[in-house]
Scaffold this motif. Structure first.
Motif, mmCIF file in Angstrom:
data_model
loop_
_atom_site.group_PDB
_atom_site.id
_atom_site.type_symbol
_atom_site.label_atom_id
_atom_site.label_comp_id
_atom_site.label_asym_id
_atom_site.label_seq_id
_atom_site.Cartn_x
_atom_site.Cartn_y
_atom_site.Cartn_z
ATOM 1 N N LEU A 204 0.912 -1.132 0.193
ATOM 2 C CA LEU A 204 0.015 0.018 0.003
ATOM 3 C C LEU A 204 0.849 1.358 0.098
ATOM 4 O O LEU A 204 0.646 2.236 -0.722
ATOM 5 C CB LEU A 204 -0.729 0.023 1.492
ATOM 6 C CG LEU A 204 -1.958 -0.953 1.225
ATOM 7 C CD1 LEU A 204 -2.859 -0.936 2.457
ATOM 8 C CD2 LEU A 204 -2.983 -0.960 -0.059
ATOM 9 N N GLN A 205 1.903 1.335 0.802
ATOM 10 C CA GLN A 205 2.989 2.515 0.757
ATOM 11 C C GLN A 205 3.545 2.657 -0.879
ATOM 12 O O GLN A 205 3.732 3.645 -1.252
ATOM 13 C CB GLN A 205 4.149 1.960 1.498
ATOM 14 C CG GLN A 205 4.954 3.342 1.657
ATOM 15 C CD GLN A 205 6.084 3.080 2.753
ATOM 16 O OE1 GLN A 205 7.053 2.354 2.543
ATOM 17 N NE2 GLN A 205 5.920 3.980 3.983
ATOM 18 N N ALA A 206 3.479 1.471 -1.514
ATOM 19 C CA ALA A 206 4.271 1.549 -3.142
ATOM 20 C C ALA A 206 3.165 2.380 -3.751
ATOM 21 O O ALA A 206 3.323 3.093 -4.631
ATOM 22 C CB ALA A 206 4.564 0.263 -3.490
ATOM 23 N N ASP A 207 1.883 1.826 -3.535
ATOM 24 C CA ASP A 207 0.564 2.683 -3.993
ATOM 25 C C ASP A 207 0.567 4.119 -3.862
ATOM 26 O O ASP A 207 0.319 5.058 -4.572
ATOM 27 C CB ASP A 207 -0.545 2.011 -3.527
ATOM 28 C CG ASP A 207 -0.917 0.746 -4.539
ATOM 29 O OD1 ASP A 207 -0.542 0.469 -5.601
ATOM 30 O OD2 ASP A 207 -1.348 -0.312 -3.893
ATOM 31 N N GLN A 261 -8.538 -0.257 -0.315
ATOM 32 C CA GLN A 261 -7.011 0.196 0.499
ATOM 33 C C GLN A 261 -6.337 0.666 -0.751
ATOM 34 O O GLN A 261 -5.623 1.795 -0.762
ATOM 35 C CB GLN A 261 -6.647 -0.949 1.110
ATOM 36 C CG GLN A 261 -7.398 -1.371 2.415
ATOM 37 C CD GLN A 261 -6.614 -2.472 2.918
ATOM 38 O OE1 GLN A 261 -6.348 -3.542 2.428
ATOM 39 N NE2 GLN A 261 -6.385 -2.242 4.355
ATOM 40 N N ARG A 262 -6.029 -0.152 -1.880
ATOM 41 C CA ARG A 262 -5.083 0.275 -2.908
ATOM 42 C C ARG A 262 -5.507 1.664 -3.432
ATOM 43 O O ARG A 262 -4.810 2.602 -3.965
ATOM 44 C CB ARG A 262 -4.803 -0.943 -4.161
ATOM 45 C CG ARG A 262 -4.531 -2.041 -3.256
ATOM 46 C CD ARG A 262 -3.962 -2.908 -4.244
ATOM 47 N NE ARG A 262 -2.786 -2.719 -4.845
ATOM 48 C CZ ARG A 262 -1.774 -3.358 -5.556
ATOM 49 N NH1 ARG A 262 -2.396 -4.485 -5.784
ATOM 50 N NH2 ARG A 262 -0.671 -2.857 -5.755
ATOM 51 N N LYS A 263 -6.916 1.793 -3.922
ATOM 52 C CA LYS A 263 -7.496 3.219 -4.220
ATOM 53 C C LYS A 263 -7.151 4.295 -3.381
ATOM 54 O O LYS A 263 -6.810 5.399 -3.721
ATOM 55 C CB LYS A 263 -8.850 2.851 -4.797
ATOM 56 C CG LYS A 263 -8.972 2.096 -5.902
ATOM 57 C CD LYS A 263 -10.655 1.878 -6.565
ATOM 58 C CE LYS A 263 -11.443 1.518 -5.423
ATOM 59 N NZ LYS A 263 -12.984 1.444 -6.152
ATOM 60 N N TYR A 264 -7.199 3.980 -1.996
ATOM 61 C CA TYR A 264 -7.406 4.954 -0.990
ATOM 62 C C TYR A 264 -5.891 5.481 -0.837
ATOM 63 O O TYR A 264 -5.563 6.661 -0.909
ATOM 64 C CB TYR A 264 -7.945 4.416 0.220
ATOM 65 C CG TYR A 264 -7.389 5.345 1.471
ATOM 66 C CD1 TYR A 264 -8.332 6.444 1.851
ATOM 67 C CD2 TYR A 264 -6.242 5.030 2.125
ATOM 68 C CE1 TYR A 264 -7.907 7.258 2.880
ATOM 69 C CE2 TYR A 264 -6.087 5.919 3.450
ATOM 70 C CZ TYR A 264 -6.910 6.896 3.681
ATOM 71 O OH TYR A 264 -6.521 7.722 4.561
ATOM 72 N N GLY A 278 2.652 9.033 4.055
ATOM 73 C CA GLY A 278 2.707 7.427 3.473
ATOM 74 C C GLY A 278 2.986 6.656 4.697
ATOM 75 O O GLY A 278 3.576 5.340 4.292
ATOM 76 N N ASP A 279 2.746 6.937 6.083
ATOM 77 C CA ASP A 279 3.039 5.737 6.728
ATOM 78 C C ASP A 279 1.884 4.815 7.067
ATOM 79 O O ASP A 279 0.948 4.897 7.921
ATOM 80 C CB ASP A 279 3.014 6.343 8.289
ATOM 81 C CG ASP A 279 3.654 5.526 9.334
ATOM 82 O OD1 ASP A 279 3.825 4.102 8.819
ATOM 83 O OD2 ASP A 279 4.138 5.634 10.351
ATOM 84 N N THR A 280 1.734 4.018 5.858
ATOM 85 C CA THR A 280 0.843 3.020 5.974
ATOM 86 C C THR A 280 0.961 1.551 7.171
ATOM 87 O O THR A 280 -0.106 1.203 7.698
ATOM 88 C CB THR A 280 0.816 2.015 4.660
ATOM 89 O OG1 THR A 280 2.181 1.493 4.529
ATOM 90 C CG2 THR A 280 0.488 2.972 3.248
ATOM 91 N N PHE A 281 2.045 1.575 7.642
ATOM 92 C CA PHE A 281 2.327 0.636 8.843
ATOM 93 C C PHE A 281 1.496 1.158 10.027
ATOM 94 O O PHE A 281 0.957 0.441 10.836
ATOM 95 C CB PHE A 281 3.843 0.497 9.059
ATOM 96 C CG PHE A 281 4.512 -0.103 7.777
ATOM 97 C CD1 PHE A 281 4.621 -1.371 7.451
ATOM 98 C CD2 PHE A 281 5.232 0.995 6.901
ATOM 99 C CE1 PHE A 281 5.280 -1.730 6.721
ATOM 100 C CE2 PHE A 281 5.775 0.447 5.896
ATOM 101 C CZ PHE A 281 5.710 -0.840 5.568
ATOM 102 N N ALA A 282 1.666 2.420 10.232
ATOM 103 C CA ALA A 282 0.871 3.038 11.647
ATOM 104 C C ALA A 282 -0.545 2.867 11.242
ATOM 105 O O ALA A 282 -1.287 2.448 12.229
ATOM 106 C CB ALA A 282 1.173 4.495 11.833
ATOM 107 N N GLU A 283 -1.175 2.898 10.199
ATOM 108 C CA GLU A 283 -2.675 2.784 9.935
ATOM 109 C C GLU A 283 -2.883 1.385 10.070
ATOM 110 O O GLU A 283 -4.248 1.101 9.927
ATOM 111 C CB GLU A 283 -3.106 3.683 8.834
ATOM 112 C CG GLU A 283 -2.870 4.944 9.080
ATOM 113 C CD GLU A 283 -3.718 5.838 7.823
ATOM 114 O OE1 GLU A 283 -4.770 5.189 7.518
ATOM 115 O OE2 GLU A 283 -3.401 7.185 7.791
#
Length: 285
Positions: A204-207, A261-264, A278-283
């Motif tokens: 998701l971070q790459a997205d 998720q990918r679109k978001y 872009g901290d997808t890990f925190a979310e």
């Protein structure tokens, strides 16, 4: 996308005129499609499937001499397009890194047909587009984009290609920033479900990075480019793939994230234009 007449990257190696790399897939069928789905947009995660893919190749391939051919006019055009998009990633990420007091190291890209050797192992077109951190190269077979439309129902279009490239370059950004290595370390000792959650956050971070790149490149967008990106993201969500291929969705097995998720995360990158968002890990916690 507005691309004709703009700068093209010198970091793209076009191997499409070299067929097969000495192997040709015989059959493949459903198993080949499954491997494609597992590794779609795979980034670093594609490495865990490469041994199985190589075994599949050995079992279902016959040796034949590698052949060379002249690229068609259409292939030459798509190559020029890819080189332009890759140049955009170089310029934009160079600017973003400079804004954050860092030096960007440009990756390379390899265009291939059927099969390719990489620092991460052997791969075929069944592996889909992927980034290999071992040689810091993005690998791309254009057969994937036909699959994206015919098997996964994506809208297609040139910006679907740009989105895929930007996503894979996002994995390069993660390599440069040390994120990919941290994730691999965190995955050690985790059960499969927890390790998968980390994989989802990485993808998701790459997205998000793809969306961020798009924001910086918006002067070159056409009106329907974002729709093409959203259609591609919708098609390759884990839930969409599982529903289409097996008739049921198993969230615990997700490795790339749902379509929503990918679109978001793509749109968050596009709307914020801020790499710090872009901290997808925190979310994911």
């Amino acid at each position: 996308m507005k691309w004709i007449g703009r700068r093209q990257s010198d970091n793209v190696e076009d191997r499409r005129g070299m067929s097969g790399g000495g192997k040709a897939i015989v059959g493949g069928g459903f198993l080949g499609i499954v491997i494609l789905l597992l590794s779609i947009f795979g980034g670093d995660q594609v490495q865990q499937f490469l041994p199985a893919l190589e075994q599949l190749n050995q079992n279902q391939s016959t040796s034949q001499p590698a052949e060379s051919r002249v690229l068609t006019a259409e292939e030459e055009k798509t190559g020029a397009f890819v080189k332009t998009i890759f140049a955009d990633t170089e310029d934009i990420w160079g600017k973003i890194f400079q804004e954050n007091n860092m030096q960007y190291q440009e990756p390379k890209m390899v265009l291939f047909t059927d099969a390719v050797e990489t620092a991460c192992g052997s791969a075929t077109s069944a592996s889909g587009p992927f980034y290999c951190p071992g040689d810091q190269k993005v690998y791309l077979d254009f057969a994937f984009f036909q699959e994206l439309q015919t098997k996964f129902g994506a809208k297609g279009g040139d910006f679907a290609v740009a989105y895929v490239i930007a996503h894979e370059v996002g994995h390069h950004i993660q390599t440069l920033l040390g994120t990919s290595e941290k994730v691999r370390q965190l995955q050690q000792g985790k059960n499969e479900v927890e390790a998968n959650k980390l994989s989802v956050a990485l993808e998701l971070q790459a997205d998000f990075y793809a969306g961020l790149w798009t924001k910086y490149n918006q002067q070159n967008l056409d009106l329907d480019d974002l729709d093409e990106a959203m259609s591609a993201a919708q098609a390759v969500g884990d839930d969409a793939i599982q529903s289409r291929m097996q008739g049921q969705v198993v969230p615990e097995s997700f490795t790339h994230g749902t379509s929503e998720q990918r679109k978001y995360w793509f749109m968050k990158g596009y709307k914020t234009g801020d790499i710090r968002q872009g901290d997808t890990f925190a979310e994911m916690n």
